[in-house]
Scaffold this motif. Structure first.
Motif, mmCIF file in Angstrom:
data_model
loop_
_atom_site.group_PDB
_atom_site.id
_atom_site.type_symbol
_atom_site.label_atom_id
_atom_site.label_comp_id
_atom_site.label_asym_id
_atom_site.label_seq_id
_atom_site.Cartn_x
_atom_site.Cartn_y
_atom_site.Cartn_z
ATOM 1 N N ARG A 264 -8.188 8.326 -9.813
ATOM 2 C CA ARG A 264 -9.134 8.851 -8.831
ATOM 3 C C ARG A 264 -8.707 10.234 -8.328
ATOM 4 O O ARG A 264 -9.544 11.103 -8.103
ATOM 5 C CB ARG A 264 -9.246 7.876 -7.658
ATOM 6 C CG ARG A 264 -10.377 8.168 -6.680
ATOM 7 C CD ARG A 264 -10.361 7.144 -5.556
ATOM 8 N NE ARG A 264 -10.450 5.780 -6.078
ATOM 9 C CZ ARG A 264 -10.026 4.708 -5.421
ATOM 10 N NH1 ARG A 264 -9.464 4.826 -4.226
ATOM 11 N NH2 ARG A 264 -10.170 3.513 -5.951
ATOM 12 N N VAL A 265 -7.394 10.456 -8.163
ATOM 13 C CA VAL A 265 -6.941 11.715 -7.564
ATOM 14 C C VAL A 265 -6.604 12.792 -8.590
ATOM 15 O O VAL A 265 -6.633 13.979 -8.266
ATOM 16 C CB VAL A 265 -5.721 11.490 -6.638
ATOM 17 C CG1 VAL A 265 -6.075 10.561 -5.499
ATOM 18 C CG2 VAL A 265 -4.520 10.977 -7.407
ATOM 19 N N GLN B 230 0.829 -1.207 0.000
ATOM 20 C CA GLN B 230 0.000 0.000 0.000
ATOM 21 C C GLN B 230 0.869 1.266 0.000
ATOM 22 O O GLN B 230 0.523 2.267 -0.631
ATOM 23 C CB GLN B 230 -0.931 -0.008 1.211
ATOM 24 C CG GLN B 230 -1.983 -1.107 1.185
ATOM 25 C CD GLN B 230 -2.872 -1.040 -0.056
ATOM 26 O OE1 GLN B 230 -3.228 0.047 -0.542
ATOM 27 N NE2 GLN B 230 -3.226 -2.203 -0.585
ATOM 28 N N VAL C 149 0.683 7.371 -6.395
ATOM 29 C CA VAL C 149 -0.432 8.326 -6.325
ATOM 30 C C VAL C 149 0.078 9.716 -5.956
ATOM 31 O O VAL C 149 -0.250 10.719 -6.606
ATOM 32 C CB VAL C 149 -1.487 7.837 -5.319
ATOM 33 C CG1 VAL C 149 -2.578 8.887 -5.131
ATOM 34 C CG2 VAL C 149 -2.097 6.510 -5.784
ATOM 35 N N GLU D 71 -4.461 -1.535 -9.697
ATOM 36 C CA GLU D 71 -4.746 -0.720 -8.518
ATOM 37 C C GLU D 71 -3.994 0.607 -8.576
ATOM 38 O O GLU D 71 -4.531 1.656 -8.198
ATOM 39 C CB GLU D 71 -4.379 -1.489 -7.251
ATOM 40 C CG GLU D 71 -4.743 -0.791 -5.957
ATOM 41 C CD GLU D 71 -6.246 -0.634 -5.760
ATOM 42 O OE1 GLU D 71 -6.650 0.157 -4.881
ATOM 43 O OE2 GLU D 71 -7.038 -1.300 -6.483
ATOM 44 N N VAL D 72 -2.745 0.585 -9.064
ATOM 45 C CA VAL D 72 -1.979 1.829 -9.220
ATOM 46 C C VAL D 72 -2.698 2.772 -10.175
ATOM 47 O O VAL D 72 -2.877 3.969 -9.896
ATOM 48 C CB VAL D 72 -0.552 1.527 -9.719
ATOM 49 C CG1 VAL D 72 0.152 2.809 -10.159
ATOM 50 C CG2 VAL D 72 0.264 0.827 -8.639
ATOM 51 N N ARG E 22 -5.918 2.816 -11.097
ATOM 52 C CA ARG E 22 -7.201 3.271 -10.541
ATOM 53 C C ARG E 22 -7.004 4.380 -9.511
ATOM 54 O O ARG E 22 -7.718 5.388 -9.525
ATOM 55 C CB ARG E 22 -7.925 2.088 -9.883
ATOM 56 C CG ARG E 22 -8.620 1.159 -10.847
ATOM 57 C CD ARG E 22 -9.244 0.004 -10.088
ATOM 58 N NE ARG E 22 -9.956 -0.911 -10.985
ATOM 59 C CZ ARG E 22 -10.246 -2.163 -10.698
ATOM 60 N NH1 ARG E 22 -9.881 -2.671 -9.516
ATOM 61 N NH2 ARG E 22 -10.894 -2.932 -11.547
ATOM 62 N N ARG E 23 -6.052 4.167 -8.627
ATOM 63 C CA ARG E 23 -5.846 5.139 -7.559
ATOM 64 C C ARG E 23 -5.317 6.457 -8.118
ATOM 65 O O ARG E 23 -5.677 7.533 -7.627
ATOM 66 C CB ARG E 23 -4.877 4.548 -6.523
ATOM 67 C CG ARG E 23 -5.408 3.307 -5.809
ATOM 68 C CD ARG E 23 -6.051 3.663 -4.472
ATOM 69 N NE ARG E 23 -5.059 4.128 -3.513
ATOM 70 C CZ ARG E 23 -4.340 3.333 -2.730
ATOM 71 N NH1 ARG E 23 -4.478 2.005 -2.801
ATOM 72 N NH2 ARG E 23 -3.489 3.851 -1.858
ATOM 73 N N ILE F 241 2.042 1.789 -3.588
ATOM 74 C CA ILE F 241 0.954 2.321 -4.413
ATOM 75 C C ILE F 241 0.741 3.799 -4.117
ATOM 76 O O ILE F 241 0.590 4.623 -5.033
ATOM 77 C CB ILE F 241 -0.345 1.525 -4.179
ATOM 78 C CG1 ILE F 241 -0.188 0.090 -4.689
ATOM 79 C CG2 ILE F 241 -1.535 2.209 -4.858
ATOM 80 C CD1 ILE F 241 -1.339 -0.832 -4.319
ATOM 81 N N GLU F 242 0.757 4.144 -2.833
ATOM 82 C CA GLU F 242 0.581 5.544 -2.451
ATOM 83 C C GLU F 242 1.722 6.394 -2.987
ATOM 84 O O GLU F 242 1.527 7.580 -3.298
ATOM 85 C CB GLU F 242 0.494 5.663 -0.931
ATOM 86 C CG GLU F 242 0.243 7.078 -0.425
ATOM 87 C CD GLU F 242 -1.010 7.725 -1.020
ATOM 88 O OE1 GLU F 242 -0.986 8.950 -1.246
ATOM 89 O OE2 GLU F 242 -1.999 7.000 -1.263
#
Length: 673
Positions: A220-221, A156, A163, A213-214, A216-217, A159-160
């Motif tokens: 999203r931002v 996580q 983001v 997931e990378v 998508r996240r 991934i962050e």
């Protein structure tokens, strides 16, 4: 002239002005803390002025535990934004290009800087210490690394990192971000790889899950109008079970689209078979185009592809045929950052084409700032490369029509000197044309692009070229130049060994100039200079033994020291496939009728051969220098007649000398160190 390349294309909510893109190309122009230097900003300013539709900024690290290059871009702290803002502005300043920042986490491929952060252990999807068998890029990624399996918390956190870096990239003024998920040195690709990802949880049961997931996240931002893209392998091109396959990637592409990507940047291969990632001179142009086309068939978003493209004709063909929507250029953009503008303006003859020597650009794998053999300005600030008119223009005599002599004449003419070039043979190009680019059955012809470019430029600049004229001290007295530049090149070194002058013994120069017949059984004496001719003869059906005085082999004449693992490794593989017998650490005692007597490990043996080709080191051919210097003539040496090295040294010595020459300058000898 190139209608498809000049077409605009819609990418998400953004329109690219044309279909030529600069691919992300590592330059090592930052400081050790990952901040952009003035040289980095200048490199992207030049690209911004080059007429491209898109410039993708080199790999930018999203987390301190994911650094690869010690002199690489960072974007994991807000303090990094300022430098990236300068780069984005520099790209936009040219008025045609959109700017996208490529994001990366190195995972198990983290470099020394990251190892210090981690206490010597890298993060990885699974604990897999060895990479798949292959050549490898030892300078970048060791064959064996210590790593630890990432916890859910560490996943996580990674991934962050992507983001947060995306948010910073948007704040810096970029038009988008591209997630690097290819080639094996990226964490995202390592999650995709069946070799490196052996997890039993959701991140291993679905190897595309981390990448999705990378994406998508990030989407999203950053919102819908910001470009989000991904660079993927069409295939890892590894044996079954060792890498992701074309079929797997084709099945994942629709999922990437659903997650929110706007384009795909497609490549192939890994650092364990890097001849597909950074195709060396031996590979054909457009080598990955067919694979890229297979991905394009299953996606609705635009596809960017590359793979050794240095010619607008080829780029137009690949786009026209539907292999890719946008043609991508990497090393070619280093060789000529104005490639796109020249293509649009119909000036393809003015394009300085990449020769795929990997000398200057290959230095980045040894954490050295990028250079380019054919483009002196690459990686430098304007004050270090710009040409100003001579304060005291003079008559300059350039002796020798190889690449060093031609480059010197080109730069001198641009500075308004009255320059004339003298070449004793009936053609220009010197050792590049006669030796490096003239190897039968071995694909080295791209190196001749440097000769084609320089010939075209001398013709446009109306530089007088005297062919078939051997310059003597008497001719210099007759011409009475203000300055002489010697670019007379080099000649083969003939070792003092009994029998070396006998019938059946020839030099590499003799062979490549087509003089003698070669027997069916050949000894090539010289493991480095002779490696390509050994391959050429073996492919012709000859029985070939390659004899090396040392334990080195396949470091070709235009390869730097240390060699790039890619080209040397591929050449070694070709030599093995062609059944060339390689003898290392051999002391040649004597050449005898029908062969050669060698000693190795205190054992003497006779190797059989009809022909012996001597391919040893070269020595400067500078017989005019001392005589002219004694006359008080201002005289310079450039290129191989200073010290035989490679094409980068030849071109760069010539550029530097020609950049500084004035009519009033005194006697000198100059070379790059």
């Amino acid at each position: 002239m190139f209608p498809h390349l000049q077409q605009s294309i819609k990418v998400g909510h953004t329109t690219f002005s044309n279909r030529m893109a600069v691919l992300p190309t590592q330059k090592c122009l930052t400081n050790l803390d990952g901040y952009a230097t003035p040289e980095a900003v200048e490199a992207y300013r030049v690209l911004g002025d080059g007429g491209w539709g898109l410039v993708i900024v080199e790999i930018t690290v999203v987390h301190p535990k994911g650094m690869i290059f010690e002199y690489g871009m960072h974007l994991f702290e807000d303090t990094h934004i300022t430098g990236h803002r300068q780069i984005a502005e520099a790209i936009h300043q040219g008025g045609t290009a959109k700017a996208v920042c490529q994001l990366l986490h190195g995972g198990r491929s983290a470099a020394r800087s990251a190892r210090m952060v981690l206490g010597g252990v890298r993060l990885a999807p699974s604990v897999v210490l060895e990479g798949p068998p292959g050549i490898g890029m030892e300078a970048l990624v060791p064959a064996r690394v210590e790593c630890k399996e990432m916890t859910e918390e560490e996943i996580q956190e990674a991934i962050e990192g992507f983001v947060s870096a995306s948010v910073r990239a948007k704040s810096a003024g970029y038009d988008g971000v591209e997630v690097h998920a290819a080639n094996g040195v990226q964490l995202v690709h390592q999650f995709m790889s069946p070799w490196f990802n052996r997890r039993q949880d959701r991140w291993g049961q679905d190897r595309a899950a981390f990448a999705i997931e990378v994406i998508r996240r990030i989407r999203r931002v950053v919102g819908p109008e910001f470009i989000v893209a991904i660079r993927v392998n069409a295939s890892d091109m590894l044996p079954e079970g060792m890498g992701l396959t074309l079929e797997e990637m084709q099945s994942w592409v629709p999922r990437f689209e659903e997650a929110g990507i706007n384009y795909l940047n497609v490549i192939a291969g890994t650092v364990f078979n890097p001849e597909h990632v950074v195709p060396p001179i031996y590979q054909p142009r457009g080598v990955t185009a067919e694979l890229i086309g297979q991905i394009k068939q299953v996606t609705r978003v635009p596809v960017i592809g590359g793979g050794k493209i240095n010619d607008p004709i080829l780029a137009e063909k690949l786009v026209t045929e539907g292999k890719m929507d946008i043609a991508g250029f990497s090393r070619q953009a280093l060789a000529d950052p104005d490639f796109a503008r020249k293509t649009v303006e119909g000036r393809s003859d003015d394009i300085r084409r990449c020769i795929y020597c990997d000398i200057g650009c290959g230095e980045i794998f040894f954490m050295t700032r990028v250079r380019c053999s054919v483009n002196y300005a690459c990686g430098r600030l304007p004050q270090d490369y710009e040409l100003s008119p001579a304060r005291s223009p003079g008559r300059v005599m350039v002796v020798g029509g190889g690449v060093a002599g031609m480059e010197a004449a080109r730069v001198l003419a641009l500075r308004n000197h009255r320059v004339a070039l003298y070449e004793k043979s009936d053609h220009l190009g010197g050792n590049v044309s006669d030796l490096a680019g003239n190897m039968p059955r071995v694909n080295t012809h791209d190196v001749n692009s440097s000769v084609d470019y320089l010939c075209s430029q001398l013709q446009q600049l109306q530089v007088p070229v005297q062919m078939g004229v051997e310059v003597t001290p008497e001719l210099v007295d007759e011409v009475q130049p203000d300055v002489v530049i010697l670019a007379t090149g080099s000649q083969p070194f003939i070792p003092d060994v009994p029998g070396v002058q006998e019938r059946g013994v020839i030099t590499l120069d003799d062979y490549l100039k087509g003089k003698p017949e070669v027997g069916n059984t050949v000894i090539v004496w010289g493991g480095n200079y002779g490696s390509e001719v050994a391959l050429s003869l073996a492919r012709q059906g000859k029985t070939v033994t390659l004899v090396s005085d040392t334990d080195e082999v396949a470091l070709t004449p235009y390869m730097p020291q240390p060699a790039t693992a890619v080209r040397q490794g591929l050449l070694l593989r070709h030599l093995d496939e062609a059944n060339v017998n390689i003898k290392l650490r051999c002391q040649v005692k004597q050449i005898v009728p029908g062969g050669m007597v060698v000693q190795s490990d205190n054992r003497e043996e006779t190797l059989e051969a009809n022909t012996v080709i001597v391919a040893q080191r070269r020595q400067p051919l500078d017989h005019l220098f001392q005589g002219l210097l004694a006359k008080g003539m201002p005289v310079y040496k450039v290129g191989d007649c200073v010290e035989p090295k490679n094409i980068l040294e030849a071109v760069h010595t010539a550029y530097r000398v020609a950049r500084q020459i004035e009519k009033t300058i005194g006697p000198a000898v100059y070379s790059v160190r």
